[in-house]
Every structure is written in structure tokens, then in C-alpha cells.
Write an enzyme that holds these catalytic residues in place. Structure first.
Site, short mmCIF file in Angstrom:
data_model
loop_
_atom_site.label_atom_id
_atom_site.label_comp_id
_atom_site.label_asym_id
_atom_site.label_seq_id
_atom_site.Cartn_x
_atom_site.Cartn_y
_atom_site.Cartn_z
N THR A 96 -1.63 -87.75 8.44
CA THR A 96 -0.65 -86.68 8.66
C THR A 96 -1.44 -85.43 9.00
O THR A 96 -2.19 -84.91 8.17
CB THR A 96 0.21 -86.45 7.41
OG1 THR A 96 0.94 -87.65 7.13
CG2 THR A 96 1.18 -85.30 7.63
N LYS A 171 6.72 -86.62 11.47
CA LYS A 171 6.27 -86.67 10.08
C LYS A 171 6.55 -85.35 9.37
O LYS A 171 6.84 -85.33 8.16
CB LYS A 171 4.77 -86.98 10.03
CG LYS A 171 4.21 -87.14 8.60
CD LYS A 171 4.87 -88.28 7.85
CE LYS A 171 4.38 -88.38 6.40
NZ LYS A 171 3.02 -88.91 6.28
N LYS A 239 -1.03 -80.18 1.48
CA LYS A 239 -1.59 -80.12 2.83
C LYS A 239 -0.51 -80.35 3.88
O LYS A 239 -0.41 -79.61 4.86
CB LYS A 239 -2.70 -81.16 2.97
CG LYS A 239 -3.32 -81.27 4.36
CD LYS A 239 -2.73 -82.42 5.19
CE LYS A 239 -3.02 -83.78 4.61
NZ LYS A 239 -2.57 -84.89 5.50
#
Length: 287
Positions: A96, A171, A239
Site C-alpha cells: 500500500t 486501496k 502509514k
């Protein structure tokens, strides 16, 4: 015989690489910590000492590393993949990461007559173990079709979302939906407890209704049981939310729910829970 390079043997990568081995592919692996790759090496994978060696050997290279700066180093660094792979190589970044970085890698690969796809996943460690990950792909359709048989060994819901970066943008949508859902799950369980209800019974009822979700059905019971082992780390979720907030800002989009969720997870990390599973957010509601 296609040689697959796999870089990043972590919670997810170990299972994903194992499925490729079981499917009969020749798999070569690299990880910063070799000890984490012992199981897949014993299962038949061949160890490489550097990213450069993977680049020089493999036909298809899959990466699933920690952070965008790791992706940038692996692909664009002096010892990275793009500098040392042969023309015709297919790159699949399943980390990701940043949509803009995915587009940059695609452009650099194309200049070198190589192929690049961004293909982040969802489904956690369970989805990886059971080879039923959702795989969100960005890139050229011909490249997607060429590596689809490889994707099918790791996931079930595999969709080409658009051009370079589209997988990463998808995502971000996924992580935005999860972020605020996790707040709701924690609040619902805590409310049930404060109201004198059995949280287990409450979950059995509401998970079949409009409130149903992976977070509620899978992570909710873990919260109640005090199981905070990581299927997905708090630090990695922070993150992801940071990337999502930055991308949303670039698009001129306000995301107050995401902003609040990130702040709460940062508070959780500051309390020493950065290596716990995301369901550890529940602890903030118990303090």
C-alpha cells in the site's frame, strides 16, 4: 518456466509467496531480515542476497514492503529493480503506497521496455493465508492479463481499476472505509458493555444487519477476547491513513472521519501499541 521474484516476506508476503511455490512456480526471495524468510526457503524458494540479484534473475517481480520510501528505494535506488532488471520484466508492487509514486514507477519502467502494475491488497493475514485477497490493480490492461494467472494464486476478487496509480487510489478508498468503521466497532462494543449487555450476543445480532462488516465480524470478537495480535499492524495502518489524507488533499477533498481515526491511532501508537493489530484501538475506549 516463469521465475518469480518476491521481495518482502512479512505477515502477508510469507503466505503469498508460499501459494506461488505450491502452484509450481520457481520463486526467488529477498527480505531485509533473512530469518523471516526461512519457512519459504525451506518450502523451496531460493534466497537472493540483494534486490539487484532478484532484478537480474526474475521474469516477474512482486514487492510488498513497508512504506513508500521503501518502495522508492527498491525500485528507483542505485541498486534497485529498474536499474538492473532486463527488458520485458513485469513488476507488481503490492505494497500500500502512494498513487503518484506508482505512476512514477510505471513511467520509468516503460522507458526501459518493462511493465509495472500497482496492485495493493486487502484481506489481512487471513486472506493471505487462504489465498482469497482482494487485489486492486492499476496499469495497462495487456500487462494485467499477462500476470492474471499469478494474481489468481493469491486472491479471489481481482479487478483492474484503471491506469497507473488506480490500484493505490482504490486501496485508499478501502482504508478510508475501514478507518471510520473501526471507530464504530469499538464504540458499539464499549456501549454494549456499559449497557450491561453481552457484547458477544450483540455482535451475533448486528453483524447480519446493515452494520455488518469484516471489522465487526472478524476484529470485533478479537477485541472482546483481548486478542490484539497483528493481522495488520497499527503502525502500517497509520502509514496508510497518512497516504490517504495526503492524496485526498491533492484532490481537494475533506475527510474529517479519516483525520479523526488517524489521530486516535497515533495516540494508540504513542501508548506503545504500534506493533499491535488494528483492533487494539479498543484499548483506548477501555482506559
Amino acid at each position: 518456466m516463469t521465475v518469480i521474484g518476491f521481495i518482502g516476506i512479512g505477515v502477508m508476503g510469507k503466505s503469498m509467496a508460499s501459494h506461488l511455490l505450491k502452484a509450481g512456480y520457481e520463486v526467488i526471495v529477498y527480505n531485509r531480515t533473512k530469518e523471516k524468510a526461512v519457512d519459504v526457503i525451506e518450502a523451496g524458494a531460493k534466497w537472493m542476497d540483494t534486490v539487484k540479484e532478484v532484478a537480474q534473475t526474475a521474469d516477474v517481480i512482486i514487492t510488498i514492503v513497508g512504506y513508500p520510501h521503501d518502495v522508492e528505494e527498491v525500485y528507483l535506488g542505485e541498486e534497485g529493480l529498474l536499474k538492473h532488471a532486463k527488458p520485458g520484466t513485469y513488476f507488481i508492487d503490492m505494497t500500500t503506497s502512494s498513487p503518484s509514486l506508482a505512476a512514477k514507477i510505471y513511467d520509468e519502467a516503460k522507458k526501459r521496455e518493462m511493465h509495472a502494475l500497482d496492485a495493493p491488497v486487502s484481506g489481512g493475514d487471513i486472506g493471505a493465508k487462504e489465498a482469497r485477497l482482494a487485489i486492486m490493480v492499476g496499469g495497462d490492461e495487456a500487462d494485467f492479463e499477462a500476470v492474471l494467472p499469478i494474481f489468481e494464486k493469491m486472491g479471489k476478487n481481482i479487478i483492474l481499476q484503471g491506469g497507473p496509480g488506480a490500484g493505490q487510489h482504490t486501496k485508499m478508498c478501502n482504508q478510508m472505509a475501514i478507518a471510520t468503521t473501526m471507530l464504530g466497532v469499538c464504540e458499539a462494543i464499549t456501549y454494549a458493555e456499559k449497557a450491561g449487555l453481552s457484547p458477544e450476543r450483540v455482535l451475533k445480532t448486528i453483524e447480519t444487519g446493515a452494520a455488518g462488516s469484516f471489522s465487526l465480524s472478524v476484529l470485533g470478537p478479537k477485541m472482546i477476547a483481548g486478542d490484539f495480535e497483528p493481522g495488520f499492524y497499527v503502525k502500517h495502518f497509520i502509514k496508510d491513513m497518512t497516504i490517504a489524507l495526503n492524496s485526498a488533499q491533492e484532490l481537494g477533498l475533506l475527510t474529517p472521519g479519516l483525520k479523526l481515526a488517524k489521530e486516535m491511532y497515533e495516540k494508540l501508537a504513542e501508548a506503545g501499541e504500534e506493533n499491535s493489530g488494528t483492533q487494539a484501538l479498543y484499548k483506548l475506549y477501555q482506559s
